[in-house]
Structures are given as structure tokens and as C-alpha cells.
Design a protein around this motif. Structure first.
Motif, PDB file in Angstrom:
ATOM      1  N   TRP A  39       0.854  -1.185   0.000  1.00 20.28           N
ATOM      2  CA  TRP A  39       0.000   0.000   0.000  1.00 20.28           C
ATOM      3  C   TRP A  39       0.883   1.226   0.000  1.00 20.28           C
ATOM      4  CZ3 TRP A  39      -4.482   1.738  -1.189  1.00 20.28           C
ATOM      5  CH2 TRP A  39      -4.911   2.950  -0.703  1.00 20.28           C
ATOM      6  N   VAL A  40       0.810   2.018  -1.063  1.00 22.10           N
ATOM      7  CA  VAL A  40       1.622   3.215  -1.280  1.00 22.10           C
ATOM      8  C   VAL A  40       3.023   3.034  -0.702  1.00 22.10           C
ATOM      9  CG1 VAL A  40      -0.272   4.803  -1.686  1.00 22.10           C
ATOM     10  CG2 VAL A  40       0.466   4.453   0.639  1.00 22.10           C
ATOM     11  N   GLN A  41       3.578   4.042  -0.044  1.00 23.95           N
ATOM     12  CA  GLN A  41       4.930   3.958   0.525  1.00 23.95           C
ATOM     13  C   GLN A  41       4.849   3.732   2.031  1.00 23.95           C
ATOM     14  OE1 GLN A  41       7.733   3.809  -1.263  1.00 23.95           O
ATOM     15  NE2 GLN A  41       8.932   3.592   0.588  1.00 23.95           N
ATOM     16  N   SER A  42       3.852   2.961   2.448  1.00 25.44           N
ATOM     17  CA  SER A  42       3.542   2.827   3.869  1.00 25.44           C
ATOM     18  C   SER A  42       4.346   1.759   4.597  1.00 25.44           C
ATOM     19  CB  SER A  42       2.060   2.489   4.022  1.00 25.44           C
ATOM     20  OG  SER A  42       1.808   1.207   3.446  1.00 25.44           O
ATOM     21  N   GLY A  43       4.823   0.759   3.877  1.00 29.34           N
ATOM     22  CA  GLY A  43       5.450  -0.375   4.539  1.00 29.34           C
ATOM     23  C   GLY A  43       4.431  -1.420   4.941  1.00 29.34           C
ATOM     24  N   ASN A  44       3.212  -1.307   4.439  1.00 28.52           N
ATOM     25  CA  ASN A  44       2.181  -2.302   4.707  1.00 28.52           C
ATOM     26  C   ASN A  44       2.120  -3.273   3.528  1.00 28.52           C
ATOM     27  OD1 ASN A  44       1.553  -0.885   7.033  1.00 28.52           O
ATOM     28  ND2 ASN A  44      -0.051   0.289   6.035  1.00 28.52           N
ATOM     29  N   VAL A  45       2.140  -4.574   3.837  1.00 31.65           N
ATOM     30  CA  VAL A  45       2.176  -5.612   2.812  1.00 31.65           C
ATOM     31  C   VAL A  45       1.089  -6.632   3.098  1.00 31.65           C
ATOM     32  CG1 VAL A  45       3.610  -7.408   1.742  1.00 31.65           C
ATOM     33  CG2 VAL A  45       4.697  -5.365   2.694  1.00 31.65           C
ATOM     34  N   LEU A  46       0.478  -7.108   2.045  1.00 27.68           N
ATOM     35  CA  LEU A  46      -0.468  -8.210   2.125  1.00 27.68           C
ATOM     36  C   LEU A  46       0.137  -9.350   1.333  1.00 27.68           C
ATOM     37  CD1 LEU A  46      -3.393  -8.674   3.198  1.00 27.68           C
ATOM     38  CD2 LEU A  46      -4.165  -8.203   0.882  1.00 27.68           C
ATOM     39  N   LEU A  47       0.172 -10.557   1.913  1.00 26.65           N
ATOM     40  CA  LEU A  47       0.745 -11.697   1.199  1.00 26.65           C
ATOM     41  C   LEU A  47       0.150 -12.996   1.691  1.00 26.65           C
ATOM     42  CD1 LEU A  47       2.820 -13.052   3.402  1.00 26.65           C
ATOM     43  CD2 LEU A  47       4.354 -11.277   2.632  1.00 26.65           C
ATOM     44  N   LYS A  48       0.411 -14.061   0.945  1.00 20.52           N
ATOM     45  CA  LYS A  48      -0.035 -15.396   1.332  1.00 20.52           C
ATOM     46  C   LYS A  48       1.179 -16.287   1.498  1.00 20.52           C
ATOM     47  CE  LYS A  48      -4.620 -15.469  -0.606  1.00 20.52           C
ATOM     48  NZ  LYS A  48      -5.624 -16.289  -1.256  1.00 20.52           N
ATOM     49  N   THR A  49       1.131 -17.141   2.535  1.00 23.57           N
ATOM     50  CA  THR A  49       2.234 -18.051   2.825  1.00 23.57           C
ATOM     51  C   THR A  49       1.757 -19.193   3.706  1.00 23.57           C
ATOM     52  OG1 THR A  49       4.484 -18.214   3.724  1.00 23.57           O
ATOM     53  CG2 THR A  49       2.978 -16.728   4.844  1.00 23.57           C
ATOM     54  N   GLU A  50       2.577 -20.232   3.775  1.00 28.79           N
ATOM     55  CA  GLU A  50       2.343 -21.358   4.676  1.00 28.79           C
ATOM     56  C   GLU A  50       2.995 -21.108   6.044  1.00 28.79           C
ATOM     57  OE1 GLU A  50       0.477 -23.991   4.129  1.00 28.79           O
ATOM     58  OE2 GLU A  50       0.077 -23.651   2.003  1.00 28.79           O
ATOM     59  N   GLN A  51       3.883 -20.125   6.141  1.00 29.20           N
ATOM     60  CA  GLN A  51       4.605 -19.854   7.388  1.00 29.20           C
ATOM     61  C   GLN A  51       3.656 -19.366   8.478  1.00 29.20           C
ATOM     62  OE1 GLN A  51       8.159 -17.482   7.282  1.00 29.20           O
ATOM     63  NE2 GLN A  51       8.681 -18.142   5.213  1.00 29.20           N
ATOM     64  N   THR A  52       4.091 -19.536   9.720  1.00 30.74           N
ATOM     65  CA  THR A  52       3.334 -18.980  10.847  1.00 30.74           C
ATOM     66  C   THR A  52       3.658 -17.491  10.959  1.00 30.74           C
ATOM     67  OG1 THR A  52       5.086 -19.361  12.464  1.00 30.74           O
ATOM     68  CG2 THR A  52       3.489 -21.161  12.101  1.00 30.74           C
ATOM     69  N   ALA A  53       2.821 -16.759  11.644  1.00 32.58           N
ATOM     70  CA  ALA A  53       3.022 -15.323  11.818  1.00 32.58           C
ATOM     71  C   ALA A  53       4.352 -15.028  12.514  1.00 32.58           C
ATOM     72  CB  ALA A  53       1.869 -14.706  12.597  1.00 32.58           C
ATOM     73  N   THR A  54       4.671 -15.787  13.547  1.00 33.24           N
ATOM     74  CA  THR A  54       5.905 -15.563  14.304  1.00 33.24           C
ATOM     75  C   THR A  54       7.139 -15.763  13.433  1.00 33.24           C
ATOM     76  OG1 THR A  54       4.784 -16.318  16.298  1.00 33.24           O
ATOM     77  CG2 THR A  54       7.171 -16.241  16.379  1.00 33.24           C
ATOM     78  N   LYS A  55       7.170 -16.839  12.666  1.00 35.09           N
ATOM     79  CA  LYS A  55       8.306 -17.095  11.773  1.00 35.09           C
ATOM     80  C   LYS A  55       8.374 -16.042  10.667  1.00 35.09           C
ATOM     81  CE  LYS A  55       8.716 -22.037  12.523  1.00 35.09           C
ATOM     82  NZ  LYS A  55       8.644 -23.375  11.943  1.00 35.09           N
ATOM     83  N   LEU A  56       7.212 -15.646  10.175  1.00 34.40           N
ATOM     84  CA  LEU A  56       7.150 -14.673   9.094  1.00 34.40           C
ATOM     85  C   LEU A  56       7.737 -13.329   9.506  1.00 34.40           C
ATOM     86  CD1 LEU A  56       6.201 -14.125   6.205  1.00 34.40           C
ATOM     87  CD2 LEU A  56       3.949 -13.568   7.144  1.00 34.40           C
ATOM     88  N   GLU A  57       7.496 -12.895  10.730  1.00 34.74           N
ATOM     89  CA  GLU A  57       8.037 -11.616  11.203  1.00 34.74           C
ATOM     90  C   GLU A  57       9.560 -11.591  11.078  1.00 34.74           C
ATOM     91  OE1 GLU A  57       4.735 -10.133  14.461  1.00 34.74           O
ATOM     92  OE2 GLU A  57       6.445 -11.279  15.187  1.00 34.74           O
ATOM     93  N   LYS A  58      10.223 -12.580  11.604  1.00 30.43           N
ATOM     94  CA  LYS A  58      11.686 -12.626  11.578  1.00 30.43           C
ATOM     95  C   LYS A  58      12.197 -12.831  10.155  1.00 30.43           C
ATOM     96  CE  LYS A  58      15.418 -12.398  13.980  1.00 30.43           C
ATOM     97  NZ  LYS A  58      15.853 -11.072  14.380  1.00 30.43           N
TER      98      LYS A  58
END
Length: 115
Positions: A39-58
Motif C-alpha cells: 500500500w503506497v509507501q507505507s510499509g504495509n504488505v499483504l501476502l499469502k504463505t504457509e509460514q506462521t506469523a511468528t516465523k514470518l516476522e523474523k
């Protein structure tokens, strides 16, 4: 696959925390994430993955640091989690909703003792 909202803290359009959204989308797509959108230059991303939220953050934090440069804090939330925040907003009636903001902490804040 699960859809996540990835929130980057401290993204700036210029300077040391510059993260071009086109480059970010490319890095994430090249690494195997699906339906990557920003979304614009906000640093907000939408994506799909099999990873868990915790693993995805790192993981996303490390990808950004390796391929783009900044070492940013990354928070991952689901749409349901953000919807719950909106629904539980105590400032709905009688408030200008365009002036109501919320903060999401990566971890619960410590209890503050007051005297």
C-alpha cells in the motif's frame, strides 16, 4: 495458505529506512510468497504463505535487511485480528472516526505501576 498483513515500523520515503515498495514486492515474490501487494509507501504488505506469523516476522525482517538494507521491526497480523481491533474500538459513537487511531504492539506492554 494463509493471508497475512505485514506491518513494517519506521519506513521512510527517503533516508536510512527507505524501502521502495516495488523492490519489496519483488524480494518477497522472488522468495516464494504469493499475491504480494503493498500500500503506497507505507510499509504495509499483504501476502499469502504457509509460514506462521511468528516465523514470518523474523523472516521478512531478515529479507529486508539482506536485500534492501534497513533493519526494521516487523509485525504480522491476520485480517481477523485487525477486524477485532476495529470492532472493539471504544470510541465509536460520538467520535469523528477519522480522528481515532490505534496502536498495535508486537508483544503486550509491561504493566505500569503508578503511585
Amino acid at each position: 495458505m494463509k493471508t497475512y498483513i505485514v506491518l513494517l515500523r519506521g519506513v521512510m520515503p527517503t533516508g536510512k529506512n527507505k524501502v521502495p515498495m516495488a523492490q519489496l514486492r519483488q524480494v518477497l515474490s522472488d522468495d516464494g510468497f504469493n499475491n504480494v501487494r503493498t500500500w503506497v509507501q507505507s510499509g504495509n504488505v499483504l501476502l499469502k504463505t504457509e509460514q506462521t506469523a511468528t516465523k514470518l516476522e523474523k523472516y521478512v525482517q531478515n529479507l529486508i535487511k539482506k536485500y534492501i538494507g534497513p533493519d526494521l521491526a516487523v509485525m504480522v497480523r491476520t485480517g481477523a485480528q485487525l477486524q477485532k481491533v476495529l470492532e472493539e474500538n471504544p470510541f465509536q459513537e460520538g467520535y469523528d472516526i477519522s480522528r481515532v487511531f490505534f496502536v498495535s504492539f508486537k508483544t503486550p506492554p509491561r504493566e505500569i505501576l503508578t503511585c
